[in-house]
Scaffold this motif. Structure first.
Motif, short mmCIF file in Angstrom:
data_model
loop_
_atom_site.label_atom_id
_atom_site.label_comp_id
_atom_site.label_asym_id
_atom_site.label_seq_id
_atom_site.Cartn_x
_atom_site.Cartn_y
_atom_site.Cartn_z
N ILE A 298 0.82 -1.22 0.00
CA ILE A 298 0.00 0.00 0.00
C ILE A 298 0.86 1.27 0.00
CG2 ILE A 298 -2.05 -1.01 1.08
CD1 ILE A 298 -1.04 0.12 3.76
N PHE A 299 2.18 1.08 -0.07
CA PHE A 299 3.09 2.23 0.08
C PHE A 299 3.15 3.07 -1.21
CE2 PHE A 299 7.28 4.25 -0.03
CZ PHE A 299 7.31 4.85 1.22
N ASP A 300 3.16 4.37 -1.03
CA ASP A 300 3.46 5.23 -2.17
C ASP A 300 4.22 6.45 -1.69
OD1 ASP A 300 3.64 6.09 -4.73
OD2 ASP A 300 1.55 5.64 -5.18
N LEU A 301 5.16 6.90 -2.52
CA LEU A 301 5.97 8.07 -2.12
C LEU A 301 5.09 9.29 -1.92
CD1 LEU A 301 8.93 7.53 -4.60
CD2 LEU A 301 9.02 7.28 -2.11
N SER A 302 4.01 9.39 -2.70
CA SER A 302 3.17 10.58 -2.59
C SER A 302 2.41 10.63 -1.26
CB SER A 302 2.19 10.65 -3.76
OG SER A 302 1.45 9.46 -3.78
N ASP A 303 2.39 9.53 -0.52
CA ASP A 303 1.72 9.54 0.80
C ASP A 303 2.68 9.90 1.93
OD1 ASP A 303 -0.71 8.86 -0.29
OD2 ASP A 303 -0.36 6.71 -0.11
N ILE A 304 3.93 10.24 1.58
CA ILE A 304 4.86 10.70 2.61
C ILE A 304 4.55 12.17 2.86
CG2 ILE A 304 7.30 11.12 3.17
CD1 ILE A 304 8.00 8.68 1.46
N ASN A 305 4.56 12.55 4.15
CA ASN A 305 4.21 13.94 4.50
C ASN A 305 5.36 14.89 4.23
OD1 ASN A 305 2.02 12.61 5.61
ND2 ASN A 305 3.00 12.49 7.62
N LYS A 306 4.99 16.15 4.06
CA LYS A 306 6.04 17.18 3.88
C LYS A 306 6.57 17.62 5.24
CE LYS A 306 3.76 19.10 -0.08
NZ LYS A 306 2.40 19.51 -0.08
N ALA A 307 5.67 17.68 6.21
CA ALA A 307 6.08 18.21 7.53
C ALA A 307 6.92 17.20 8.29
CB ALA A 307 4.83 18.54 8.32
N GLY A 308 7.76 17.69 9.18
CA GLY A 308 8.61 16.84 10.01
C GLY A 308 7.78 15.81 10.79
N ALA A 309 8.41 14.68 11.08
CA ALA A 309 7.68 13.60 11.75
C ALA A 309 8.17 13.51 13.19
CB ALA A 309 7.94 12.30 11.04
N LYS A 310 7.26 13.67 14.14
CA LYS A 310 7.66 13.63 15.56
C LYS A 310 7.86 12.20 16.03
CE LYS A 310 6.60 17.67 18.11
NZ LYS A 310 5.67 18.44 18.85
N PHE A 311 9.01 12.00 16.66
CA PHE A 311 9.32 10.67 17.17
C PHE A 311 8.57 10.46 18.48
CE2 PHE A 311 11.70 7.60 19.54
CZ PHE A 311 12.03 6.67 18.57
N SER A 312 7.87 9.34 18.60
CA SER A 312 7.12 9.10 19.84
C SER A 312 7.51 7.76 20.45
CB SER A 312 5.62 9.14 19.54
OG SER A 312 4.90 8.42 20.50
N TRP A 313 8.12 7.85 21.64
CA TRP A 313 8.49 6.62 22.36
C TRP A 313 7.25 5.81 22.72
CZ3 TRP A 313 13.22 4.84 22.33
CH2 TRP A 313 14.29 5.74 22.22
N GLU A 314 6.16 6.52 23.07
CA GLU A 314 4.95 5.81 23.50
C GLU A 314 4.45 4.91 22.38
OE1 GLU A 314 4.78 9.45 23.90
OE2 GLU A 314 5.88 8.96 25.72
N LYS A 315 4.42 5.50 21.17
CA LYS A 315 3.89 4.72 20.05
C LYS A 315 4.82 3.56 19.70
CE LYS A 315 1.77 5.12 15.64
NZ LYS A 315 1.58 5.98 14.50
#
Ligand code: GLU
Length: 476
Positions: A298-315
């Motif tokens: 289901i992966f596509d490059l166009s589904d990658i976000n532009k904004a930075g991705a916050k790292f979450s230890w909880e998740k």
């Protein structure tokens, strides 16, 4: 045409989570389109590159399940080829020798700084005459090779993640240095932007997926592609991984290298699953627990976000605990056996180890939690205050005595869960003691406190390791 993607790590440090996620996005897309995922080790920084870092990166990729499709290419093996292309650019007039000394460059920077301008080379040697070049060389001056960047040129590309990106030649810092300093008519060691273009072209790379910190390099590289008449690949620039304060994730955030995640007790499948969702939001995914194969579909490059991705230890922890819960008991016990071995603990049998793994897996977030969770099964715990208090009650001592007598009388029984329940029921009925009291007393004997995992299942394990009687006896 076959789609070919690559990871081009510089082996100047341990395999970092940012590089690992770039690798993952490249790998996922190559699988999605039935293409190839390749590796190029960019080891031309001879001072900082180390073979142990190359090994660390390759081992980390393997551990995460990101197998590459062809033998990794070492950039340092191709220096003479890079130099050939620099020569070609010199000959076509797209590049030239620049003799500006380090002192002259520092002076220029100072002046620009005073005026509040960004650093930019003034291209002073762009049009040196042959005679001037000869004079400089005869004076023993060293030179770099610079690639001409037209101030007025507009550079555009359609980024697969960010859409159209535009750059102007005037914002690229002046003519671009292609090689390090060298004497005479020599060409010094090639630098990143030249080498990357020559090698991506050689490897027939069709898609370049890398961090957003390379956007301005892409603008420069497109100009080199054009000057060498190479086919320009499709570019995608992924968002940065940010810490909880929204700043770029760094060593200060405690853990950044893949080794450290492994040592902390994350499963590779869980970490890879988590990293995929770090900056990627699929249009259709009901579930976030997905294997790499499922994600690649289901992966596509166009589904990658532009904004930075916050790292979450909880998740990440939550995903890891889900993977631990879903592991086959045999596999889980095989993994945690190593932790037991390190502690010097020896399970009495494989079956016992599997049962213990099932018993503790729901309380584990990290693999190393298996140490605390399984400790009372290997070492008899001391009795805590709450346990002591409970043992002061006459009924609890009586309960333990009755259970112990039962076990002594029926010495030959094989105690399993059913039998354990039967013993509790029988004693409860015969002596009119509440089952709850019997069980609580046993719990204190087994675990030294009033809490712990399922009592009946634990009893079965203690019986097999032949410690159930000892645990009871010490309370009497
Ligand atoms: N060696 C570069 C880096 O590690 C590669 C960038 C690229 O993918 O072109 O950042």
């Amino acid at each position: 045409m076959e789609k070919r993607l690559r990871l081009a790590p510089s082996p100047t440090g341990l395999f970092h989570i940012g590089t690992a996620r770039t690798a993952l996005f490249n790998w996922l897309y190559s699988k999605k389109v039935g293409g190839k995922f390749l590796i190029r080790i960019e080891d031309t920084d001879f001072i900082r590159s180390k073979s142990e870092y190359t090994n660390n990166i390759l081992e980390g990729l393997n551990w995460l399940g990101l197998q590459w499709d062809e033998e990794p290419l070492k950039q340092s093996d191709r220096i003479s080829i890079h130099k050939k292309y620099i020569n070609k650019l010199l000959e076509s007039g797209a590049a030239y020798r620049c003799f500006t000394t380090e002192d002259e460059i520092s002076k220029l920077r100072e002046e620009q700084k005073k005026k509040g301008l960004p650093p930019k080379h003034d291209n002073r040697h762009r049009n040196l005459s042959k005679e001037k070049i000869e004079t400089f060389i005869s004076q023993g001056k060293t030179s770099v090779i610079r690639f001409k960047i037209d101030e007025k040129i507009d550079i555009k590309w359609v980024d697969q993640i960010r859409g159209e990106i535009k750059w102007q030649g005037k914002d690229l810092g002046g003519d671009l240095v292609l090689s390090r300093r060298a004497m005479g008519y020599e060409i010094g060691d090639p630098l990143y932007n030249l080498a990357v273009v020559v090698d991506d072209n050689y490897m027939n790379i069709t898609h370049v997926v890398r961090g957003e910190d390379h956007i301005s390099n892409t603008a420069k590289q497109i100009l080199i592609y054009e000057a060498l008449d190479f086919k320009i690949p499709a570019f995608s620039h992924t968002p940065l991984i940010l810490n909880s304060e929204g700043k770029k994730l760094s060593k200060r955030d405690c853990v950044t290298s893949i080794d450290e995640f492994r040592d902390m007790g994350y499963l590779p499948e869980a970490l890879a699953n988590y990293m995929a969702f770090l900056g990627w939001s699929p249009k259709s995914a009901e579930n976030e627990i997905l294997s790499l194969d499922e994600i690649s579909k289901i992966f596509d490059l166009s589904d990658i976000n532009k904004a930075g991705a916050k790292f979450s230890w909880e998740k990440l922890n939550w995903i890891n605990s889900q993977y631990i819960k879903n592991l086959e008991p045999v596999k889980l016990s095989e993994i945690i056996w190593k932790y037991w071995e390190n502690m010097g603990w020896e399970p009495p049998s494989q079956e016992w180890a599997n049962k213990l793994a099932i018993l503790i897996r729901d309380s584990m977030t990290l693999l190393k939690d298996s140490i605390d969770q399984s400790k009372p099964f290997f070492l008899i715990p001391t009795i805590q205050k709450e346990g002591q208090d409970f043992l002061e009650t006459p009924e609890s001592k009586l309960s333990l005595k009755l259970i112990l007598n039962y076990l002594i009388e029926q010495n030959s029984i094989k105690l399993n869960k059913e039998k354990a329940k039967e013993i509790i029921n029988e004693i409860s009925k015969k002596h009119n003691i509440k089952k709850g009291i019997l069980m609580k007393s046993l719990r204190v004997a087994f675990f030294g406190s009033l809490s712990g995992p399922d009592l009946i299942q634990s009893w079965e394990l203690f019986a097999e390791s032949k410690t159930d009687r000892t645990r009871i006896e010490r309370c009497l």
